[in-house]
Design a protein around this motif. Structure first.
Motif, PDB file in Angstrom:
ATOM      1  N   GLN A 231      41.219-124.547  69.355  1.00  0.00           N
ATOM      2  CA  GLN A 231      40.414-123.519  68.691  1.00  0.00           C
ATOM      3  C   GLN A 231      40.193-123.917  67.241  1.00  0.00           C
ATOM      4  OE1 GLN A 231      42.792-120.064  69.510  1.00  0.00           O
ATOM      5  NE2 GLN A 231      44.141-120.385  67.780  1.00  0.00           N
ATOM      6  N   SER A 232      39.258-123.228  66.596  1.00  0.00           N
ATOM      7  CA  SER A 232      38.844-123.593  65.246  1.00  0.00           C
ATOM      8  C   SER A 232      39.948-123.453  64.209  1.00  0.00           C
ATOM      9  CB  SER A 232      37.625-122.769  64.827  1.00  0.00           C
ATOM     10  OG  SER A 232      37.895-121.384  64.975  1.00  0.00           O
ATOM     11  N   SER A 233      40.887-122.542  64.410  1.00  0.00           N
ATOM     12  CA  SER A 233      41.997-122.362  63.467  1.00  0.00           C
ATOM     13  C   SER A 233      43.091-121.553  64.147  1.00  0.00           C
ATOM     14  CB  SER A 233      41.518-121.641  62.200  1.00  0.00           C
ATOM     15  OG  SER A 233      41.089-120.322  62.531  1.00  0.00           O
ATOM     16  N   LEU A 234      44.230-121.478  63.510  1.00  0.00           N
ATOM     17  CA  LEU A 234      45.348-120.682  64.011  1.00  0.00           C
ATOM     18  C   LEU A 234      45.607-119.566  63.010  1.00  0.00           C
ATOM     19  CD1 LEU A 234      47.525-120.271  66.166  1.00  0.00           C
ATOM     20  CD2 LEU A 234      48.988-121.834  64.858  1.00  0.00           C
ATOM     21  N   GLY A 235      45.289-118.335  63.422  1.00  0.00           N
ATOM     22  CA  GLY A 235      45.424-117.195  62.525  1.00  0.00           C
ATOM     23  C   GLY A 235      46.806-116.597  62.485  1.00  0.00           C
ATOM     24  N   HIS A 236      47.623-116.896  63.472  1.00  0.00           N
ATOM     25  CA  HIS A 236      48.981-116.370  63.550  1.00  0.00           C
ATOM     26  C   HIS A 236      49.788-117.320  64.436  1.00  0.00           C
ATOM     27  CE1 HIS A 236      52.276-113.679  64.739  1.00  0.00           C
ATOM     28  NE2 HIS A 236      52.059-113.096  63.575  1.00  0.00           N
ATOM     29  N   PRO A 237      51.062-117.580  64.112  1.00  0.00           N
ATOM     30  CA  PRO A 237      51.843-118.565  64.873  1.00  0.00           C
ATOM     31  C   PRO A 237      51.886-118.338  66.389  1.00  0.00           C
ATOM     32  CG  PRO A 237      53.028-117.942  62.897  1.00  0.00           C
ATOM     33  CD  PRO A 237      51.814-117.046  62.979  1.00  0.00           C
ATOM     34  N   GLN A 238      51.817-117.105  66.853  1.00  0.00           N
ATOM     35  CA  GLN A 238      51.865-116.899  68.306  1.00  0.00           C
ATOM     36  C   GLN A 238      50.485-116.799  68.937  1.00  0.00           C
ATOM     37  OE1 GLN A 238      54.323-113.327  68.112  1.00  0.00           O
ATOM     38  NE2 GLN A 238      52.670-112.121  68.982  1.00  0.00           N
ATOM     39  N   GLY A 239      49.420-117.149  68.205  1.00  0.00           N
ATOM     40  CA  GLY A 239      48.051-117.067  68.713  1.00  0.00           C
ATOM     41  C   GLY A 239      47.460-118.408  69.094  1.00  0.00           C
ATOM     42  N   ASP A 240      48.253-119.288  69.687  1.00  0.00           N
ATOM     43  CA  ASP A 240      47.836-120.637  70.042  1.00  0.00           C
ATOM     44  C   ASP A 240      46.721-120.639  71.099  1.00  0.00           C
ATOM     45  OD1 ASP A 240      48.547-123.264  71.935  1.00  0.00           O
ATOM     46  OD2 ASP A 240      48.715-123.597  69.768  1.00  0.00           O
ATOM     47  N   ALA A 241      45.848-121.630  71.031  1.00  0.00           N
ATOM     48  CA  ALA A 241      44.721-121.762  71.957  1.00  0.00           C
ATOM     49  C   ALA A 241      45.174-121.864  73.412  1.00  0.00           C
ATOM     50  CB  ALA A 241      43.886-122.989  71.595  1.00  0.00           C
ATOM     51  N   GLN A 242      46.319-122.490  73.670  1.00  0.00           N
ATOM     52  CA  GLN A 242      46.819-122.663  75.042  1.00  0.00           C
ATOM     53  C   GLN A 242      47.145-121.334  75.717  1.00  0.00           C
ATOM     54  OE1 GLN A 242      45.910-126.295  75.553  1.00  0.00           O
ATOM     55  NE2 GLN A 242      47.208-125.484  77.139  1.00  0.00           N
ATOM     56  N   ASN A 243      47.363-120.278  74.935  1.00  0.00           N
ATOM     57  CA  ASN A 243      47.687-118.973  75.514  1.00  0.00           C
ATOM     58  C   ASN A 243      46.586-118.454  76.429  1.00  0.00           C
ATOM     59  OD1 ASN A 243      50.075-119.035  74.102  1.00  0.00           O
ATOM     60  ND2 ASN A 243      49.435-117.574  72.546  1.00  0.00           N
ATOM     61  N   ALA A 244      45.349-118.889  76.203  1.00  0.00           N
ATOM     62  CA  ALA A 244      44.223-118.389  77.001  1.00  0.00           C
ATOM     63  C   ALA A 244      44.078-119.106  78.334  1.00  0.00           C
ATOM     64  CB  ALA A 244      42.923-118.487  76.212  1.00  0.00           C
ATOM     65  N   VAL A 245      44.893-120.118  78.586  1.00  0.00           N
ATOM     66  CA  VAL A 245      44.815-120.837  79.866  1.00  0.00           C
ATOM     67  C   VAL A 245      46.194-120.931  80.522  1.00  0.00           C
ATOM     68  CG1 VAL A 245      42.710-122.131  79.356  1.00  0.00           C
ATOM     69  CG2 VAL A 245      44.934-123.065  78.669  1.00  0.00           C
ATOM     70  N   ASP A 246      47.060-119.967  80.225  1.00  0.00           N
ATOM     71  CA  ASP A 246      48.429-119.988  80.751  1.00  0.00           C
ATOM     72  C   ASP A 246      48.583-119.231  82.067  1.00  0.00           C
ATOM     73  OD1 ASP A 246      48.264-117.357  79.885  1.00  0.00           O
ATOM     74  OD2 ASP A 246      49.938-117.496  78.479  1.00  0.00           O
ATOM     75  N   GLY A 247      47.500-118.624  82.563  1.00  0.00           N
ATOM     76  CA  GLY A 247      47.556-117.877  83.815  1.00  0.00           C
ATOM     77  C   GLY A 247      48.050-116.450  83.654  1.00  0.00           C
ATOM     78  N   ASN A 248      48.286-116.018  82.432  1.00  0.00           N
ATOM     79  CA  ASN A 248      48.802-114.679  82.141  1.00  0.00           C
ATOM     80  C   ASN A 248      47.679-113.831  81.545  1.00  0.00           C
ATOM     81  OD1 ASN A 248      50.148-112.406  81.264  1.00  0.00           O
ATOM     82  ND2 ASN A 248      51.763-113.522  80.198  1.00  0.00           N
ATOM     83  N   ARG A 249      47.251-112.804  82.263  1.00  0.00           N
ATOM     84  CA  ARG A 249      46.172-111.924  81.799  1.00  0.00           C
ATOM     85  C   ARG A 249      46.670-110.774  80.917  1.00  0.00           C
ATOM     86  NH1 ARG A 249      42.116-110.673  86.842  1.00  0.00           N
ATOM     87  NH2 ARG A 249      41.069-112.683  86.908  1.00  0.00           N
ATOM     88  N   ASP A 250      47.912-110.771  80.528  1.00  0.00           N
ATOM     89  CA  ASP A 250      48.431-109.676  79.700  1.00  0.00           C
ATOM     90  C   ASP A 250      47.592-109.561  78.434  1.00  0.00           C
ATOM     91  OD1 ASP A 250      49.978-107.928  78.038  1.00  0.00           O
ATOM     92  OD2 ASP A 250      51.720-108.417  79.274  1.00  0.00           O
ATOM     93  N   SER A 251      47.093-108.374  78.157  1.00  0.00           N
ATOM     94  CA  SER A 251      46.179-108.175  77.026  1.00  0.00           C
ATOM     95  C   SER A 251      46.876-107.609  75.790  1.00  0.00           C
ATOM     96  CB  SER A 251      45.024-107.268  77.446  1.00  0.00           C
ATOM     97  OG  SER A 251      45.517-105.992  77.815  1.00  0.00           O
ATOM     98  N   ASP A 252      48.196-107.600  75.789  1.00  0.00           N
ATOM     99  CA  ASP A 252      48.975-107.142  74.638  1.00  0.00           C
ATOM    100  C   ASP A 252      49.364-108.363  73.812  1.00  0.00           C
ATOM    101  OD1 ASP A 252      50.796-106.173  72.784  1.00  0.00           O
ATOM    102  OD2 ASP A 252      51.925-104.984  74.242  1.00  0.00           O
ATOM    103  N   TYR A 253      48.792-108.483  72.620  1.00  0.00           N
ATOM    104  CA  TYR A 253      49.010-109.656  71.778  1.00  0.00           C
ATOM    105  C   TYR A 253      50.499-109.906  71.509  1.00  0.00           C
ATOM    106  CZ  TYR A 253      48.708-112.997  68.026  1.00  0.00           C
ATOM    107  OH  TYR A 253      48.866-114.129  67.266  1.00  0.00           O
ATOM    108  N   LYS A 254      51.266-108.859  71.392  1.00  0.00           N
ATOM    109  CA  LYS A 254      52.699-108.999  71.068  1.00  0.00           C
ATOM    110  C   LYS A 254      53.476-109.707  72.177  1.00  0.00           C
ATOM    111  CE  LYS A 254      52.358-104.877  68.392  1.00  0.00           C
ATOM    112  NZ  LYS A 254      52.172-103.494  68.714  1.00  0.00           N
ATOM    113  N   LYS A 255      52.886-109.812  73.365  1.00  0.00           N
ATOM    114  CA  LYS A 255      53.571-110.482  74.480  1.00  0.00           C
ATOM    115  C   LYS A 255      53.234-111.970  74.539  1.00  0.00           C
ATOM    116  CE  LYS A 255      54.313-106.311  77.042  1.00  0.00           C
ATOM    117  NZ  LYS A 255      54.040-105.540  78.236  1.00  0.00           N
ATOM    118  N   GLU A 256      52.609-112.467  73.488  1.00  0.00           N
ATOM    119  CA  GLU A 256      52.348-113.899  73.276  1.00  0.00           C
ATOM    120  C   GLU A 256      51.510-114.557  74.367  1.00  0.00           C
ATOM    121  OE1 GLU A 256      55.775-116.096  71.971  1.00  0.00           O
ATOM    122  OE2 GLU A 256      56.563-114.364  70.897  1.00  0.00           O
ATOM    123  N   SER A 257      50.472-113.840  74.824  1.00  0.00           N
ATOM    124  CA  SER A 257      49.571-114.429  75.811  1.00  0.00           C
ATOM    125  C   SER A 257      48.121-114.440  75.332  1.00  0.00           C
ATOM    126  CB  SER A 257      49.664-113.662  77.134  1.00  0.00           C
ATOM    127  OG  SER A 257      48.838-114.274  78.094  1.00  0.00           O
TER     128      SER A 257
END
Length: 177
Positions: free
Chosen positions: A41-67
């Motif tokens: 992704q173009s940048s990392l806005g928060h340490p747990q907001g990595d680009a790989q989170n969007a292709v981990d197979g986890n549809r959890d939509s709560d940001y605090k759950k690191e997905s």
């Protein structure tokens, strides 16, 4: 016996010809092509907001759950997955953030292609997200051949957050050789 050998030789010649001269081979594809793909992704806005989170197979939509992903506030943020091969993509399913900020996805573009000019954001426009979806939404469009799938959010002072991106193709894929 001679006829069988002749057909085998002919088939091998056809495969060799297609491989050498077209640079592509056709094979079947199934399921989510983006799952565990290489995402950036173009940048990392928060340490747990990595680009790989969007292709981990986890549809959890709560940001605090690191997905979910999270870019900095910036001009034209983007996210991209490399599918590894060229596919005929016909659907992209996106899970938006559900705990807050769902409007951040409004106006985002799904772009698909084989080039990395402007980080892949110049590839063919497949769909635009006109309203911010709640939860998970599938975007279907006329098939587009491509190796890279971008989610591009044009504008100033934008943040791009995605909780899952799933990519689906027609039943055949094109493999560059």
């Amino acid at each position: 016996m001679c006829y069988v050998m002749s057909y085998i030789r002919m088939a091998m010649c056809v495969i060799l010809f297609l491989t050498l001269f077209t640079g592509m081979c056709v094979a079947d594809s199934k399921g989510n092509l983006a799952l565990n793909g290489m995402a950036v992704q173009s940048s990392l806005g928060h340490p747990q907001g990595d680009a790989q989170n969007a292709v981990d197979g986890n549809r959890d939509s709560d940001y605090k759950k690191e997905s979910c992903t999270f870019t900095k506030t910036e001009f034209n943020p983007w996210w991209r997955v490399d599918l590894g091969n060229v596919y005929t993509v016909s659907n992209v399913t996106i899970t938006n953030r559900g705990d807050c900020c769902k409007e951040r996805l409004r106006g985002a573009q799904i772009r698909i292609g084989n080039k990395l000019d402007n980080n892949g954001n110049n590839n063919e426009l497949a769909a635009t997200i006109l309203t911010a979806p709640n939860g998970t939404q599938t975007f279907s469009f006329e098939s587009v051949n491509g190796r890279y799938v971008n989610i591009f959010l044009p504008g100033n002072d934008e943040i791009l957050t995605l909780c899952e991106v799933e990519v689906f193709a027609e039943k055949k894929l094109l493999i560059n050789i």
